[in-house]
Design an enzyme around this catalytic site. Structure first.
Site, mmCIF file in Angstrom:
data_model
loop_
_atom_site.group_PDB
_atom_site.id
_atom_site.type_symbol
_atom_site.label_atom_id
_atom_site.label_comp_id
_atom_site.label_asym_id
_atom_site.label_seq_id
_atom_site.Cartn_x
_atom_site.Cartn_y
_atom_site.Cartn_z
ATOM 1 N N VAL B 716 -37.566 43.218 88.937
ATOM 2 C CA VAL B 716 -37.136 44.091 90.032
ATOM 3 C C VAL B 716 -36.727 43.330 91.290
ATOM 4 O O VAL B 716 -36.326 43.937 92.274
ATOM 5 C CB VAL B 716 -38.256 45.091 90.391
ATOM 6 C CG1 VAL B 716 -38.588 45.970 89.193
ATOM 7 C CG2 VAL B 716 -39.506 44.375 90.887
ATOM 8 N N GLU B 718 -34.248 41.309 92.244
ATOM 9 C CA GLU B 718 -32.896 41.068 92.740
ATOM 10 C C GLU B 718 -31.964 42.259 92.614
ATOM 11 O O GLU B 718 -30.959 42.354 93.324
ATOM 12 C CB GLU B 718 -32.302 39.848 92.013
ATOM 13 C CG GLU B 718 -33.067 38.590 92.368
ATOM 14 C CD GLU B 718 -32.855 37.441 91.399
ATOM 15 O OE1 GLU B 718 -31.905 36.686 91.610
ATOM 16 O OE2 GLU B 718 -33.644 37.310 90.443
#
Ligand SMILES: Cc1cc2nc3c(=O)[nH]c(=O)nc-3n(C[C@H](O)[C@H](O)[C@H](O)COP(=O)(O)OP(=O)(O)OC[C@H]3O[C@@H](n4cnc5c(N)ncnc54)[C@H](O)[C@@H]3O)c2cc1C
Ligand code: SF4
Lengths: 327, 752
Positions: B716, B718
């Site tokens: 989660v 980027e």
């Protein structure tokens, strides 16, 4: 480490005398000066700390006007009920400046004296040419990164923009800077760069700002400061306008108008041409827009800052029309 | 120091059921808000000296002279390190044994290859003396003209982009696809150079003891840093001990050990005393990586129903003159939209800058803003709603490879975010909405995506006689909450309450936890932790089920469950035994288990693995003054199992705000004559402030993924940037009718 002397002034007189010595500089909130010392622009030998001086941080407002002590903090000025009531543009200019943390530290005297944000001026270790720092050395900004530079009041020697918000509001309302006994109109206190961009203020060695005085006026009471920038907060103006308006009893004819520009000029910029064109006229959008174009008469761009010439008149017009709508 | 909490610093965790999935607050929150978390630069070993970097003014050329005498004469200065006296290294800093070994500037010669390159180090009793000493060096240079900008040199096709993917890829016949299309668009977008600018600058405190080296420094990859340093100094990796309990942000710039950090170690070696070196903010603009600028041209063809017939995506980017990292921007077109023909290609120029590196969503972020803008242009050209257009071109299999997705709840993301945002009432045409104050209002959307990547990691678990547990892995907490999420996985893996588990991370003497990058840290180190816990429980179950005295005797390993410090019989939960009792009967002080986390090669071959999301943005634009304000952001993301919804939401928020930054604020501005960046400070290098992000919502969309790993974790860290930057851009278009093609979008672009 570069040693310097630190002196805590005990009286205004002592501060002035100490600051008159070569290499001495007044230290107020330090939010400009410490930065400039870190990047090597300011090289004080003596710092004369004036923040403990008594009686210089007052804010007094009556029907004749406002007297703001040089050591009044920006945060206090912005929040002051009578400044908000009688000089809304001044309060708005200050609270839109910098950040809450800086406003809590910074003083009104220091604010007027803040230096340009020209990145070349602030980077002596990498750019030796800067007429403001070193007269005759040239100007690194011309031909370089210029999006933030001035379009009004520039010279061949220097195109640096004066970034302060407060002084822009002050110049609109004929405020004066008190240098002890001597007083100067804000408009006269700030100098155009001309051939001597190193000389920014009409302040002499041994002088110190003690207060700022703003005469009361109907225009100041009905005033606003419109600051336009890419980021919502914590950014200098791309263009700003301090505007005050007084209407005739008919509610439509302009009796008095004050217009000053920020973010676009080498000093706080009073736009008298706009004022003169509209005084005595009926306040009406097309006329306001047309007259606002006079604000940038004679403007010269250096590439990336061209948009300021487009933007500034729009900011002026918007500010005037907003005031006109506010009954 | 490793990550450890003292007894009275234990925050009270209230939770129900297992640890995974609970919105626990950060375990390091107490330390952070009380200012007691000790970051690298907070360390002061006895006898420590301060080092200051002297960096180059010029972009290209040679240092002709340094006034070492003047610096040394300055009071407090102990030593000046230059190419002439820099201690010898065991390896050439310009050697490149593998693609992730980046060339470092370690005073190997007098050459200057970018602005702010290190040219000397001044070591002194105080920071002030070191700083002044560095200024007194007054370098003189032989200057060569700087190569600047996307056209600053001859273009070439790099051998690989990103982590080494092919620069040119294609499937189907794009030209034929375009030819046969009913509608076509072509557009070119430019994105600027960006610099990571974590709040904590790169910092190191290094101390030598013979050939043993002790280091405090922020690192996103402890084992890699340890190996690299050991190689440079010719010592065994285990002789290098790195502590990195907290990072004040990394964003990729602390993935590899940087030149200045190694210079801190060299300085300590030269003076034979511990040395601290901290980069100044402006020195972060050069030697520690950046996101390279791009110019991307997209061509798309659509048939009469708005189905893509071809996507062509070309990206030009830049790298340094001396090393290779190429922002894989065009690869964004591989995974999102179905098309019979897709061609992606890259070319590059070499400039006199520091080497660009991984920066949060490298390639995905730059590629996404261009792709999502182009998709928006394509939808408009077809007269379609942008969401309808995206659904029309929904990829049921990965477009470039034809592989099935391991899981893909993107449809649900579109649905939930659109519903929450109120997208259905959006007028198709731009410049149709105004608010009460007369601001032009626009709604835009973008699809978010990021690959689910895993690296290699190991963990060690111990169950102690008193029934409590210990879990160790050299994981890195960059502020994202890894310490908390991993402790949750550890607790479940060991079948213990979280306060019964002593979790240690952030030190190179712990098992290698891989890199905190590629959004793969939770999956990789999490699986190692999970497996280490499982190994311990398996041994424990053996002990119990094989012993007649145990109420679990004969249940078999598969027949027991671990929970709350006890093993239970699956088929009769009234029969159970505590861990402590099992160990006591066996006469064991502790049992140990080890676990690994790694991608599964078989599923890697079979499946395309990506997280997905949909982001919707509302902007308001002043019609005369050109000011753009984002007023609302709604994102919905599906990224497999959520270990801690509070932390995951924070990652999405942070990513989405970065997306706003990408679209509207961030840009390193270069003086074209000198090659220097003119806004190398946080007053002038803009990121959003609170006032710029009034309302951000992130919805967590349920997604089970049986293929990515046993825990079903994607990543989660980027994904939030992708999609968002495009959504904001498309909203600006929808508000104004002006199509932004140069980023960040500025007032002057709106004055029209
Ligand atoms: C990141 C950042 C953003 C900012 N944004 C804005 C903005 O948006 N708008 C804006 O208007 N300003 C902005 N500022 C400038 C800020 O308002 C000034 O730094 C501040 O007002 C200076 O006040 P000070 O008391 O700290 O002055 P100091 O730093 O103490 O002094 C500044 C200068 O004034 C001299 N001085 C101080 N007091 C006196 C006196 N009484 N008489 C004579 N000379 C004196 C000092 O010698 C020194 O040369 C920003 C500053 C920063 C760092
Ligand atoms: S614009 Fe003025 S301050 Fe800036 S470099 Fe030129 S002379 Fe110096």
């Amino acid at each position: 480490m570069r040693d310097f002397a630190y002196l805590r002034a005990t009286s205004t007189e002592a501060a002035r005398q100490a600051a008159a010595l070569p290499g001495a500089m007044l230290l107020a909130g330090g939010t400009t000066l410490i930065d400039l010392a870190k990047c090597g622009v300011a090289e004080p030998e003596t710092l004369v700390d004036i923040t403990h001086l008594e009686g210089l941080d007052g804010i007094a407002v009556d029907e004749r006007g406002a007297m703001i002590g040089a050591l009044a903090r920006m945060g206090h000025v912005a929040d002051h009920a009578d400044i908000k009531g009688r000089f809304p543009a001044v309060s708005e200019a200050v609270w839109q400046a910098a950040s809450a943390q800086i406003r809590n530290m910074a003083t009104i005297g220091g604010n007027l004296m803040q230096r340009t944000r020209c990145p070349y001026f602030r980077d002596p270790s990498n750019f030796s040419a800067c007429n403001k720092r070193q007269p005759g050395s040239g100007c690194s900004a011309i031909g370089g990164v210029t999006r933030g530079h001035a379009v009004l009041g520039t010279s061949e020697a220097c195109i640096a923009m004066y970034p302060g918000d407060l002084a822009t509001a002050l110049v609109a309302f004929d405020a004066t800077v008190h240098l002890g006994e001597r007083q100067l109109l804000v408009d006269d206190f700030f100098l155009l760069p001309g051939a001597t961009p190193d000389k920014e203020h009409a302040i002499e060695p041994g002088e110190m700002i003690t207060a700022v005085e703003i005469p009361a006026s109907a225009a100041a009471r009905r005033s606003t400061y419109l600051k336009v920038r890419d980021r919502q907060s914590y950014e200098f103006a791309a263009a700003s306008a301090a505007v005050g308006l007084e209407l005739e009893p008919d509610g439509r004819t302009i009796r008095d108008l004050r217009v000053a520009l920020g973010g676009v000029a080498t000093k706080p910029w009073r736009a008298r041409a706009v004022e003169d064109a509209l005084k005595g006229k009926v306040l009406e959008p097309d006329a306001v827009r047309a007259a606002s174009l006079l604000a940038v008469e004679g403007a010269v761009d250096h590439g990336a800052n061209h948009y300021k010439i487009e933007l500034a008149p729009r900011v002026v017009a918007r500010a005037i029309l907003t005031l006109g709508e506010a009954a | 120091m490793t990550l450890e909490l003292g007894p009275n610093q234990q925050p009270a965790h209230t939770r129900h059921g297992s640890s995974i999935g609970q919105p626990l607050t950060r375990r390091d929150g107490f330390l952070k808000v009380t200012g007691t978390a000790r970051f690298a630069a907070d360390n002061h070993p006895p006898g420590m000296l301060y080092a200051a970097l002297a960096v180059s003014s010029i972009a290209r050329g040679r240092v002709v002279s340094l006034d070492v005498e003047a610096a040394k004469a300055h009071s407090g200065v102990v030593e000046v390190m230059t190419p002439l006296n820099r201690p010898a290294l065991a390896a050439d800093p310009d050697a490149k044994d593998h693609p992730f070994m980046f060339r470092l500037d370690l005073l190997q010669n007098d050459r200057v290859r970018y602005p702010n390159q290190s040219i000397a180090v001044v070591i002194a009793q105080t920071l002030e003396a070191a700083t002044e000493g560095a200024a007194l060096l007054s370098p003189r240079y032989e200057v060569l003209p700087a190569r600047v900008g996307l056209d600053g040199a001859e273009g070439f096709v790099p051998r690989g982009v990103g982590v080494g993917g092919p620069a040119v890829q294609q499937k189907g016949d794009v030209e034929a696809g375009l030819e046969s299309a009913r509608t076509r668009i072509e557009a070119t977008y430019e994105t600027p150079a960006q610099y990571h600018n974590a709040m904590e600058p790169h910092a190191i405190v290094a101390a030598w003891d013979g050939d043993r080296l002790s280091i405090d420094t922020p690192s996103q990859g402890l084992a890699m840093a340890q190996g690299r340093i050991a190689g440079l100094f010719g010592i065994a990796p285990q002789n290098v001990h790195i502590r990195s309990p907290f990072l004040g942000g990394g964003f990729g710039s602390k993935g590899m050990i940087s030149g200045p950090q190694v210079l801190g170690i060299l300085a300590a070696k030269l003076v034979g005393r511990p040395v601290k070196l901290v980069l100044r903010r402006e020195q972060m603009f050069g030697p520690v990586g950046h996101r390279a600028p791009t110019r991307q041209t997209l061509r798309m063809g659509m048939d009469g129903e708005g189905r893509l017939t071809a996507i062509s995506h070309h990206a030009r980017t830049t790298s340094s003159t001396f090393d290779d990292f190429f922002e894989p921007a065009a690869d964004a077109s591989h995974t999102l939209y179905a098309s019979p023909a897709i061609a992606t290609s890259h070319d590059a120029v070499r400039l006199d800058t520091g080497t660009p590196l991984f920066m949060r969503a490298p390639g995905e972020a730059t590629g996404s803003i261009a792709l999502e803008s182009a998709i928006d242009e394509a939808a408009h050209a077809c007269g379609m709603d942008p969401l309808e257009f995206r659904l029309r071109n929904y990829a049921e299999v990965e477009p470039m490879t034809g592989k099935p997705f391991s899981s893909k709840a993107l449809r649900e993301c579109y649905e939930q975010a659109a519903e929450r945002f109120g997208w259905a009432s959006r007028p198709l045409q731009p410049r149709r909405m105004r608010d009460a104050d007369g601001f032009l209002t626009g709604w835009g959307m973008g699809t978010a995506t990021f690959p689910a990547i895993m690296f290699q990691a190991e963990a060690r678990a111990v169950l102690r006689a008193d029934g409590s547990g210990l879990m160790e892995t050299g994981a890195q907490d960059m502020g994202q909450g890894a310490w908390t999420a991993f402790a949750q996985i550890a607790a479940d893996g060991l079948g213990l309450d979280i306060d019964q588990v002593d979790f240690r991370a952030g030190s190179s003497d712990l098992p290698n936890a891989g890199i905190a990058g590629g959004s793969g840290h939770t999956a990789t180190a999490g699986m190692a932790i999970h497996n280490a816990g499982a190994a311990v429980i398996a041994r424990l179950a053996d002990l119990a089920t094989g012993n007649e005295a145990s109420p679990l005797f004969g249940a078999g390993n598969e027949g027991v469950l671990a929970r709350g410090g006890r093993l239970y019989r699956r088929d009769d939960e009234s029969r159970s035994e505590s861990y402590a009792d099992i160990l006591a009967r066996a006469g064991l002080a502790e049992i140990e288990g080890r676990g690994k986390g790694a991608p599964d090669p078989a599923s890697q071959e079979t499946y395309a693995k990506h997280a997905h999301g949909a982001v919707f943005a509302e902007v308001k634009v002043d019609p005369d003054l050109g000011q753009i304000r984002v007023t609302r952001l709604v994102g919905a993301f599906a990224a497999g199992r959520v270990i801690n919804p509070r932390l995951v939401r924070s990652q999405y928020y942070g990513g989405m705000i970065w997306g706003v930054s990408f679209a509207l604020h961030e840009e390193a501005v270069t003086d074209r004559r000198s090659g220097r960046i003119q806004n190398a400070n946080l007053a002038d290098y803009h990121v959003p402030v609170n006032a710029d992000v009034p309302s951000v919502e992130a919805l967590l969309v349920h997604e089970d993924d049986p293929h990515v790993n046993a825990l079903g974790i994607k990543g989660v860290g980027e994904i939030g940037i992708t999609g968002t930057a495009g959504a904001v851009t498309n909203a600006v278009w929808h508000a104004t009718g002006v199509r932004p093609r140069r980023f960040p979008i500025r007032i002057e672009d709106m004055l029209g």
